[in-house]
Write an enzyme that holds these catalytic residues in place. Sequence first.
Site, PDB file in Angstrom:
ATOM      1  N   SER A  68       0.928  -1.311   0.073  1.00 18.46           N
ATOM      2  CA  SER A  68      -0.031   0.032  -0.053  1.00 18.46           C
ATOM      3  C   SER A  68       0.847   1.333  -0.105  1.00 18.46           C
ATOM      4  O   SER A  68       0.055   2.546  -0.322  1.00 18.46           O
ATOM      5  CB  SER A  68      -1.034   0.052   1.240  1.00 18.46           C
ATOM      6  N   LYS A  71       0.762   3.434  -3.065  1.00 13.70           N
ATOM      7  CA  LYS A  71      -0.547   4.204  -3.268  1.00 13.70           C
ATOM      8  C   LYS A  71      -0.345   5.710  -3.388  1.00 13.70           C
ATOM      9  O   LYS A  71      -0.639   6.567  -4.422  1.00 13.70           O
ATOM     10  CB  LYS A  71      -1.747   4.023  -2.408  1.00 13.70           C
ATOM     11  N   TYR A 193      -2.908  -2.298 -10.620  1.00 15.01           N
ATOM     12  CA  TYR A 193      -3.067  -1.915  -8.952  1.00 15.01           C
ATOM     13  C   TYR A 193      -2.034  -3.178  -8.354  1.00 15.01           C
ATOM     14  O   TYR A 193      -1.336  -2.929  -7.532  1.00 15.01           O
ATOM     15  CB  TYR A 193      -4.389  -1.998  -8.490  1.00 15.01           C
ATOM     16  N   TYR A 245      -4.257   3.794   7.791  1.00 15.83           N
ATOM     17  CA  TYR A 245      -5.456   3.009   7.617  1.00 15.83           C
ATOM     18  C   TYR A 245      -6.443   3.746   8.744  1.00 15.83           C
ATOM     19  O   TYR A 245      -6.468   4.749   8.987  1.00 15.83           O
ATOM     20  CB  TYR A 245      -5.207   1.499   8.113  1.00 15.83           C
ATOM     21  N   VAL A 263       1.060  -3.433   4.089  1.00 12.73           N
ATOM     22  CA  VAL A 263       0.774  -4.788   4.795  1.00 12.73           C
ATOM     23  C   VAL A 263       2.102  -5.666   4.781  1.00 12.73           C
ATOM     24  O   VAL A 263       2.082  -6.651   5.575  1.00 12.73           O
ATOM     25  CB  VAL A 263      -0.573  -5.261   3.823  1.00 12.73           C
TER      26      VAL A 263
HETATM   27  N1  GLN Z   1      -2.244  -5.726  -2.366  1.00 15.94           N
HETATM   28  C1  GLN Z   1      -3.008  -5.200  -0.792  1.00 15.94           C
HETATM   29  C2  GLN Z   1      -4.608  -5.231  -1.066  1.00 15.94           C
HETATM   30  O1  GLN Z   1      -4.793  -4.696  -2.292  1.00 15.94           O
HETATM   31  C3  GLN Z   1      -2.295  -4.010  -0.269  1.00 15.94           C
HETATM   32  C4  GLN Z   1      -2.817  -3.924   0.996  1.00 15.94           C
HETATM   33  C5  GLN Z   1      -2.076  -3.102   1.778  1.00 15.94           C
HETATM   34  O2  GLN Z   1      -0.830  -2.829   1.881  1.00 15.94           O
HETATM   35  N2  GLN Z   1      -2.591  -2.668   2.871  1.00 15.94           N
HETATM   36  O3  GLN Z   1      -5.556  -5.856  -0.550  1.00 15.94           O
END
Ligand code: GLN
Length: 327
Positions: A68, A71, A193, A245, A263
């Site tokens: 994530s 992003k 993505y 988050y 994550v």
């Molecule tokens: N690839 C993960 C997802 O889309 C990314 C999640 C994350 O790092 N929070 O669920």
Amino acid sequence: MFENDAAEFQAYLNDLHRQHQSLTSGRVADYIPELAKANPDWFSICVATVDGQVFTTGDADQLFTIQSISKVFVQGLALEDHGRDYFLTRVGVEPTGDAFNSIVLDEQSKRPYNPMVNAGAIATTSLIKGDSPTDRLNRMLDMFRRYIGHDIFVDISTFTSERTTGNRNRAMAYLMYNFGMIDARIEEALDLYFQQCSIMVDCRDLAVMAATLANRGINPITRERAVAPNYIRDILSVMYTCGMYNFAGEWAYKIGLPAKSGVSGGIIVVVPDQIGIAIFSPLLDPRGNSVRGVKVCEAISEYFDLHLFDSSMGCRTFLQRLSHPTR
Ligand code: GLN
């Protein structure tokens, strides 16, 4: 208190690393086998300054997928491709107390809440311009290369696993398609993505990326521009309000700096005009943030008075003290 010359700062980081190594609570993400394989002992703290110094500790060159944290950077590229006004018609900038993977859109506008939750990130990725899927991927990889300062690659097994198991993300994409928030190339946007989440980085890379944001978009090592300077404030404000988050509010309150976690156990933190901080430790708390990462950031923010709204020492003087040990 600390007389920050470079050697002493390195010693401080080594101590911080030692002190937090014993924290073993939390769990490694296990929704795909590639993440479940992470060693819970992996741990690194790296700091890069806007004048090009890099401090590393622990497993600084252990590769892992960016997840994530990507992003943040893709938001910058989408802004460059479309400008702020259009971008805001597709993705909001409102924090949500919901988990990163919640399937909720703003009831009135039908936009995903912000570019840091999965729905908003998928909508953001779907905005990346290019003549073909390969062209779009290459533009994205080139953007990451500018931030990192060397070539990067996508881990194919992570990408394949994300794609095979990513039905929740797929559901969000279809919901947004239903409301006209993304166009018909749904599987392609999802692939891009999943590819961006599967880019391999190490903790040192993340610190340089964060320092590039701190340095108004110029990579402090290569001096190459990674993103237009006028979008730094967009990126940092969304990181500040939405980057951690459903812990984002408490993070802003306690640590007071723009940040983003992933994550796989990475966290980046930006101290504008000063430094980029990165922590890598795959043990996550229930919200999906690195347990050691959060603790280390609390410690650094407090030690140097880095909270944006608390400046008894002042984040602006941090770099001065690093380069002028006698102050
Ligand atoms: N690839 C993960 C997802 O889309 C990314 C999640 C994350 O790092 N929070 O669920």
